[in-house]
Design a protein around this motif. Structure first.
Motif, PDB file in Angstrom:
ATOM      1  N   UNK B  28       6.327  -5.047 -10.051  1.00  0.00           N
ATOM      2  CA  UNK B  28       6.268  -6.518 -10.267  1.00  0.00           C
ATOM      3  C   UNK B  28       5.698  -7.404  -9.591  1.00  0.00           C
ATOM      4  N   UNK B  29       5.739  -7.019  -8.116  1.00  0.00           N
ATOM      5  CA  UNK B  29       4.888  -7.729  -6.993  1.00  0.00           C
ATOM      6  C   UNK B  29       3.521  -7.373  -7.066  1.00  0.00           C
ATOM      7  N   UNK B  30       3.054  -6.284  -7.361  1.00  0.00           N
ATOM      8  CA  UNK B  30       1.830  -5.784  -7.523  1.00  0.00           C
ATOM      9  C   UNK B  30       1.093  -6.636  -8.413  1.00  0.00           C
ATOM     10  N   UNK B  31       1.727  -6.785  -9.708  1.00  0.00           N
ATOM     11  CA  UNK B  31       1.185  -7.485 -10.713  1.00  0.00           C
ATOM     12  C   UNK B  31       0.857  -8.890 -10.258  1.00  0.00           C
ATOM     13  N   UNK B  32       1.549  -9.408  -9.580  1.00  0.00           N
ATOM     14  CA  UNK B  32       1.252 -10.794  -9.246  1.00  0.00           C
ATOM     15  C   UNK B  32       0.428 -11.033  -7.607  1.00  0.00           C
ATOM     16  N   UNK B  33       0.278 -10.077  -6.962  1.00  0.00           N
ATOM     17  CA  UNK B  33      -0.267 -10.131  -5.709  1.00  0.00           C
ATOM     18  C   UNK B  33      -1.582  -9.163  -5.475  1.00  0.00           C
ATOM     19  N   UNK B  34      -2.848  -9.800  -5.620  1.00  0.00           N
ATOM     20  CA  UNK B  34      -3.992  -9.208  -5.307  1.00  0.00           C
ATOM     21  C   UNK B  34      -4.331  -8.652  -4.105  1.00  0.00           C
ATOM     22  N   UNK B  35      -3.665  -9.144  -3.021  1.00  0.00           N
ATOM     23  CA  UNK B  35      -3.696  -8.608  -1.590  1.00  0.00           C
ATOM     24  C   UNK B  35      -2.965  -7.089  -1.577  1.00  0.00           C
ATOM     25  N   UNK B  36      -2.006  -7.323  -2.150  1.00  0.00           N
ATOM     26  CA  UNK B  36      -1.223  -5.877  -1.989  1.00  0.00           C
ATOM     27  C   UNK B  36      -1.801  -4.833  -2.906  1.00  0.00           C
ATOM     28  N   UNK B  37      -2.300  -5.408  -3.880  1.00  0.00           N
ATOM     29  CA  UNK B  37      -3.222  -4.532  -5.053  1.00  0.00           C
ATOM     30  C   UNK B  37      -4.271  -3.700  -4.216  1.00  0.00           C
ATOM     31  N   UNK B  38      -4.965  -4.623  -3.512  1.00  0.00           N
ATOM     32  CA  UNK B  38      -6.298  -4.181  -2.588  1.00  0.00           C
ATOM     33  C   UNK B  38      -5.484  -3.075  -1.700  1.00  0.00           C
ATOM     34  N   UNK B  39      -4.387  -3.303  -0.855  1.00  0.00           N
ATOM     35  CA  UNK B  39      -3.877  -2.416   0.131  1.00  0.00           C
ATOM     36  C   UNK B  39      -3.464  -1.182  -0.664  1.00  0.00           C
ATOM     37  N   UNK B  40      -3.039  -1.192  -1.748  1.00  0.00           N
ATOM     38  CA  UNK B  40      -2.652   0.021  -2.600  1.00  0.00           C
ATOM     39  C   UNK B  40      -4.037   0.809  -2.825  1.00  0.00           C
ATOM     40  N   UNK B  41      -4.981   0.140  -3.258  1.00  0.00           N
ATOM     41  CA  UNK B  41      -6.361   0.879  -3.451  1.00  0.00           C
ATOM     42  C   UNK B  41      -6.631   1.557  -2.189  1.00  0.00           C
ATOM     43  N   UNK B  42      -6.643   0.860  -1.161  1.00  0.00           N
ATOM     44  CA  UNK B  42      -6.889   1.518   0.301  1.00  0.00           C
ATOM     45  C   UNK B  42      -6.036   2.642   0.405  1.00  0.00           C
TER      46      UNK B  42
END
Ligand SMILES: [Zn+2]
Lengths: 196, 298
Positions: B28-42
């Motif tokens: 749910x947090x990842x859905x709403x947070x682009x910064x954390x999505x980028x961290x996840x990709x890294x």
């Protein structure tokens, strides 16, 4: 883990091996030995050492199989033996400062796997310079992990074992295994931060 | 879940080690947070980079490991066999004797095989009867052999069967490795004297470890009345599970089936896992039914 973790086929195999069936023992070994060899190779980065760990592990299995009481899965029991031998080996190596993972040459620190190219026949020859650099860095970081962190990381990342099972193998809790994994990946992240 | 919590959990998330609710809250947090999505990709890229480090041992290494292990296990197996069994194997492997000669025994066979009739010629003409018995031998690579020979003067002893001196001689004959035929005949005599504990021990020993099935069967006969004695029961169980002679196993189950001890139930259950002989299986099933033991797992 309970006795139900041992499948019936495997339980039969173990019982036959326990009463001296050579065929059953050979089948049991061939079900698991690739995983054990891979673990030893990955951890020790040296085929001769991995060969020795393989022999010692399965000889101990052979000698102690009669005392296996089905109170954990066979895999857990086997990995307990293998990981203990690997950990001892890593600790000894650390103390003696023998065969470090990274060796120093005239060009600076070089990763041992690059020095011994036949170590990995599956290596992609088209690999770019960047990933060569990443590889070297990962190797260096692995060299700085404690034997325990290294072991947890290998088992979780490369052997795909669950943290709960890793805790069981290493005689610790799932929480402790998780913390080891956190520390290992944090060190990796720091070292590789600017590469990936 | 806030950004700090999310980033802390990315490792566990990628390894699939989060519990259902935590994972739900992270997603749910990842859905709403682009910064954390980028961290996840890294973090994913880091994982991929580490994946490429995996060292796959070569097929040749695995083969070499297996071959070496096979050899070491074989050595281990031989090292753990009792001496007479090693010699027995050696004899069976080196000198395949005609079946009719086998019961004569290993040491006698060696003498016959290497010396032929010469031994007997040498002993002919002596005033007192004597026997040359081979006690040890060392084969040499050139095909020769060095024998340690013991010369035994024969002497006749007479006495009653329950005479201590006679019993002691018989007990030693019961374990004489040189003559299986003599061991069978000794068992025949001893089997009716099982009320003596030293005789019973000799029979149990023969049952457990005599290489000749004829000797083991005679020992079993003698132990028949003692099938409720715990020590006898223990040996019978191990014979039932491990003896390679179906005749011996058949007799062992006949003796054990009446014994209602709980340990016997375990033995019978274990037997079903490994026994192929239909009579023994049948007998084991029947005995288990009589004691209402669980057959479900088989
Ligand atoms: Zn966030």
């Amino acid at each position: 883990m309970t006795a139900s973790a041992v499948s019936w086929d495997e339980a039969d195999l173990i019982r036959s091996a326990q009463t001296g069936s050579q065929e059953a023992f050979a089948t049991l070994v061939s079900n698991y030995d690739q995983g054990v060899l891979r673990l030893a190779c990955n951890l020790l980065k040296n085929e001769q050492d991995a060969f020795d760990i393989y022999q010692e592990t399965f000889l101990r299995v052979f000698k102690n199989l009669h005392s296996f009481r089905f109170d954990c899965s066979f895999r857990t029991w086997l990995y307990r033996i293998a990981t203990n031998l690997c950990l001892d080996h890593l600790r000894k190596r650390k103390v003696r400062k023998e065969e470090p993972t990274a060796v120093t040459s005239q060009e600076g620190i070089v990763d041992r796997m690059a020095v011994v190219p036949e170590m990995n026949p599956h290596r992609d020859p088209q690999r770019s310079y960047l990933s060569q650099e990443v590889r070297t860095r990962v190797e260096q970081v692995l060299g700085t992990l404690t034997p325990r962190e290294r072991m947890v990381f290998e088992m979780r990342h490369y052997q795909g074992m669950r943290l709960r099972n890793i805790g069981e193998v290493l005689g610790t809790t799932e929480e402790a295994a998780k913390n080891c994994l956190f520390r290992a990946t944090q060190k990796m992240r720091t070292a590789l931060g600017d590469f990936v | 879940m806030n950004c700090d919590g999310a980033r802390q959990n990315l490792t566990l998330y990628l390894y699939g080690e989060m519990d259902f609710n935590e994972e739900e809250s992270l997603e749910r947090h990842l859905d709403g947070c682009a910064a954390c999505r980028t961290t996840l990709e890294r973090e994913r890229e880091l994982h991929a980079a580490m994946d490429r480090q995996e060292f796959q041992p070569s097929a040749e290494l695995l083969t070499a490991c297996r071959r070496e292990l096979q050899a070491r296990v074989a050595v281990e197996r031989v090292a753990n066999r009792p001496l007479y069994k090693k010699l027995w194997d050696w004899w069976r492997g080196v000198l395949p004797a005609p079946a009719i000669l086998r019961p004569i025994g290993m040491f006698a066979m060696v003498a016959m095989g290497f010396f032929g009739g010469k031994l007997w010629e040498a002993t002919r003409g002596m005033t007192e009867p004597s026997v040359l018995r081979v006690r040890n031998f060392t084969p040499s690579p050139e095909g020769g052999v060095q024998l340690t020979v013991e010369e035994v003067r024969q002497k006749t002893m007479t006495g009653r069967l329950d005479d201590d001196r006679i019993q002691r001689m018989l007990l030693s004959a019961a374990t004489d490795p040189s003559d299986a035929g003599l061991r069978v005949r000794t068992m025949e005599l001893l089997k009716d004297r099982c009320e003596r504990s030293d005789v019973r021990r000799a029979l149990l020993h023969a049952l457990r470890s005599d290489p000749n099935p004829g000797v083991r069967l005679k020992a079993l006969e003698g132990l028949k009345p003692y099938n409720r004695d715990p020590e006898t029961r223990r040996v019978l169980s191990s014979v039932l599970l491990a003896d390679d002679n179906p005749g011996v196993r058949t007799m062992a189950i006949d003796l054990l089936a009446d014994n209602m001890a709980i340990e016997v139930t375990g033995t019978l259950q274990e037997l079903l896992v490994r026994e192929n002989n239909p009579y023994i299986r049948q007998k084991s099933l029947q005995a288990l039914r009589e004691r209402n033991a669980s057959l479900e797992t088989f």
